[in-house]
Motif scaffolding. Structure first.
Motif, PDB file in Angstrom:
ATOM      1  N   PRO A   1      -6.747 -21.888  15.965  1.00 41.97           N
ATOM      2  CA  PRO A   1      -7.190 -23.160  15.400  1.00 41.97           C
ATOM      3  C   PRO A   1      -6.545 -23.449  14.048  1.00 41.97           C
ATOM      4  O   PRO A   1      -6.048 -22.551  13.366  1.00 41.97           O
ATOM      5  N   HIS A   2      -6.563 -24.714  13.672  1.00 46.04           N
ATOM      6  CA  HIS A   2      -6.140 -25.093  12.325  1.00 46.04           C
ATOM      7  C   HIS A   2      -7.114 -24.480  11.318  1.00 46.04           C
ATOM      8  O   HIS A   2      -8.333 -24.452  11.570  1.00 46.04           O
ATOM      9  N   PRO A   3      -6.633 -23.981  10.187  1.00 43.32           N
ATOM     10  CA  PRO A   3      -7.547 -23.343   9.221  1.00 43.32           C
ATOM     11  C   PRO A   3      -8.622 -24.265   8.675  1.00 43.32           C
ATOM     12  O   PRO A   3      -9.666 -23.782   8.209  1.00 43.32           O
TER      13      PRO A   3
ATOM     14  N   GLY B   1      -3.302 -15.027   9.156  1.00 41.52           N
ATOM     15  CA  GLY B   1      -3.116 -16.381   8.678  1.00 41.52           C
ATOM     16  C   GLY B   1      -3.944 -16.656   7.437  1.00 41.52           C
ATOM     17  O   GLY B   1      -4.573 -15.764   6.893  1.00 41.52           O
ATOM     18  N   PRO B   2      -3.892 -17.921   6.985  1.00 34.25           N
ATOM     19  CA  PRO B   2      -3.198 -19.075   7.582  1.00 34.25           C
ATOM     20  C   PRO B   2      -1.678 -18.910   7.553  1.00 34.25           C
ATOM     21  O   PRO B   2      -1.141 -18.215   6.706  1.00 34.25           O
TER      22      PRO B   2
ATOM     23  N   GLU C   1       2.235 -21.043   8.974  1.00 29.76           N
ATOM     24  CA  GLU C   1       2.915 -22.177   9.590  1.00 29.76           C
ATOM     25  C   GLU C   1       3.613 -21.731  10.870  1.00 29.76           C
ATOM     26  O   GLU C   1       4.214 -20.653  10.917  1.00 29.76           O
ATOM     27  N   THR C   2       3.519 -22.546  11.918  1.00 27.34           N
ATOM     28  CA  THR C   2       4.180 -22.267  13.193  1.00 27.34           C
ATOM     29  C   THR C   2       4.866 -23.545  13.667  1.00 27.34           C
ATOM     30  O   THR C   2       4.619 -24.630  13.123  1.00 27.34           O
ATOM     31  N   PRO C   3       5.723 -23.460  14.691  1.00 29.89           N
ATOM     32  CA  PRO C   3       6.323 -24.688  15.245  1.00 29.89           C
ATOM     33  C   PRO C   3       5.288 -25.661  15.798  1.00 29.89           C
ATOM     34  O   PRO C   3       5.591 -26.839  16.005  1.00 29.89           O
ATOM     35  N   TRP C   4       4.068 -25.171  16.025  1.00 31.51           N
ATOM     36  CA  TRP C   4       3.005 -26.012  16.576  1.00 31.51           C
ATOM     37  C   TRP C   4       2.003 -26.421  15.499  1.00 31.51           C
ATOM     38  O   TRP C   4       0.960 -26.975  15.811  1.00 31.51           O
ATOM     39  N   GLY C   5       2.308 -26.137  14.244  1.00 30.15           N
ATOM     40  CA  GLY C   5       1.418 -26.524  13.159  1.00 30.15           C
ATOM     41  C   GLY C   5       0.859 -25.334  12.403  1.00 30.15           C
ATOM     42  O   GLY C   5       1.193 -24.172  12.676  1.00 30.15           O
ATOM     43  N   ARG C   6       0.002 -25.628  11.449  1.00 32.14           N
ATOM     44  CA  ARG C   6      -0.613 -24.602  10.614  1.00 32.14           C
ATOM     45  C   ARG C   6      -1.823 -24.026  11.347  1.00 32.14           C
ATOM     46  O   ARG C   6      -2.657 -24.777  11.867  1.00 32.14           O
ATOM     47  N   VAL C   7      -1.940 -22.703  11.374  1.00 32.17           N
ATOM     48  CA  VAL C   7      -2.977 -22.062  12.179  1.00 32.17           C
ATOM     49  C   VAL C   7      -3.536 -20.836  11.465  1.00 32.17           C
ATOM     50  O   VAL C   7      -2.929 -20.299  10.530  1.00 32.17           O
ATOM     51  N   VAL C   8      -4.687 -20.404  11.930  1.00 31.96           N
ATOM     52  CA  VAL C   8      -5.154 -19.043  11.718  1.00 31.96           C
ATOM     53  C   VAL C   8      -5.165 -18.370  13.083  1.00 31.96           C
ATOM     54  O   VAL C   8      -5.331 -19.022  14.117  1.00 31.96           O
ATOM     55  N   LEU C   9      -4.963 -17.060  13.095  1.00 33.69           N
ATOM     56  CA  LEU C   9      -4.929 -16.310  14.337  1.00 33.69           C
ATOM     57  C   LEU C   9      -6.286 -15.654  14.579  1.00 33.69           C
ATOM     58  O   LEU C   9      -6.844 -15.010  13.690  1.00 33.69           O
TER      59      LEU C   9
END
Length: 198
Positions: free
Chosen positions: A143-145, A164-165, A167-175
């Protein structure tokens, strides 16, 4: 494209002053090209687009063998989208550190009136349990943080923050991850496997 397999899973049980007790059955069916108009409408909704942007699913994506896309139904009504995918199918993917046969997940609830009454965590728990029973050793969701509601729902489905948080090619995320070997209630990664990305 046909609808593919369907899966019956448990839904939330709530009994308080705001929510009536609900039947406990979800149906998951594979998304097909006949679902694209509905999916495009769902993706255009403000509460979905806020986190997923303005891209629209294509027939080619529905046919991508790396991804399994599902329509979730409750009481016979489609209300949510779930997908699971091979985390090792994209070089450099942020879940690439997970062991072989792990699956990544994405999901959203489209129908506004179905939000905030327990469906998010119950739906994820249902699908996650199916993937684990089919042999996935670890599951990941990202999900987005800033999406606190999603993070809390995923924690209720036994996912825990793993990095995370970032940055990825699909947006900013936490794992967030859930391991099969620990069973329900513990989705934590072993320290040798945990990825504390900055």
């Amino acid at each position: 494209m046909d609808d593919g397999p369907t899966i019956q899973s448990n839904g939330p049980k709530r009994n308080d002053t705001n929510v009536k007790a609900m039947p406990t059955s979800y149906k998951f069916r594979r998304a097909g090209d006949q679902d694209l108009p509905m999916l495009h409408h769902w993706q255009s909704l403000a509460h979905v687009a806020k986190w997923y942007g303005d891209e629209r699913l294509t027939v080619e994506e529905l046919c991508d063998p790396r991804i399994a896309m599902w329509i979730a139904e409750y009481r016979g009504r489609p209300f949510a989208f779930v997908q699971d995918y091979d985390v090792h199918a994209w070089p450099g993917h942020h879940f690439g550190f997970l062991p072989a046969h792990s699956r990544g997940l994405d999901m959203f609830i489209a129908e506004v009136e179905m939000i905030g009454i327990g469906h998010g965590s119950a739906l994820l728990e249902s699908h996650a349990s199916t993937l684990i029973s089919e042999g996935a050793p670890v599951l990941g969701i990202d999900p987005h943080p800033d999406n606190g509601a999603a993070i809390r729902a995923y924690e209720k489905a036994h996912f825990k923050l793993a990095g995370g948080p970032m940055e990825t090619p699909w947006g900013r995320v936490v794992l967030m991850t859930r391991e099969a070997i620990h069973g329900p209630g513990d989705g934590s990664m072993d320290e040798s496997t945990r990825q504390d990305h900055k």
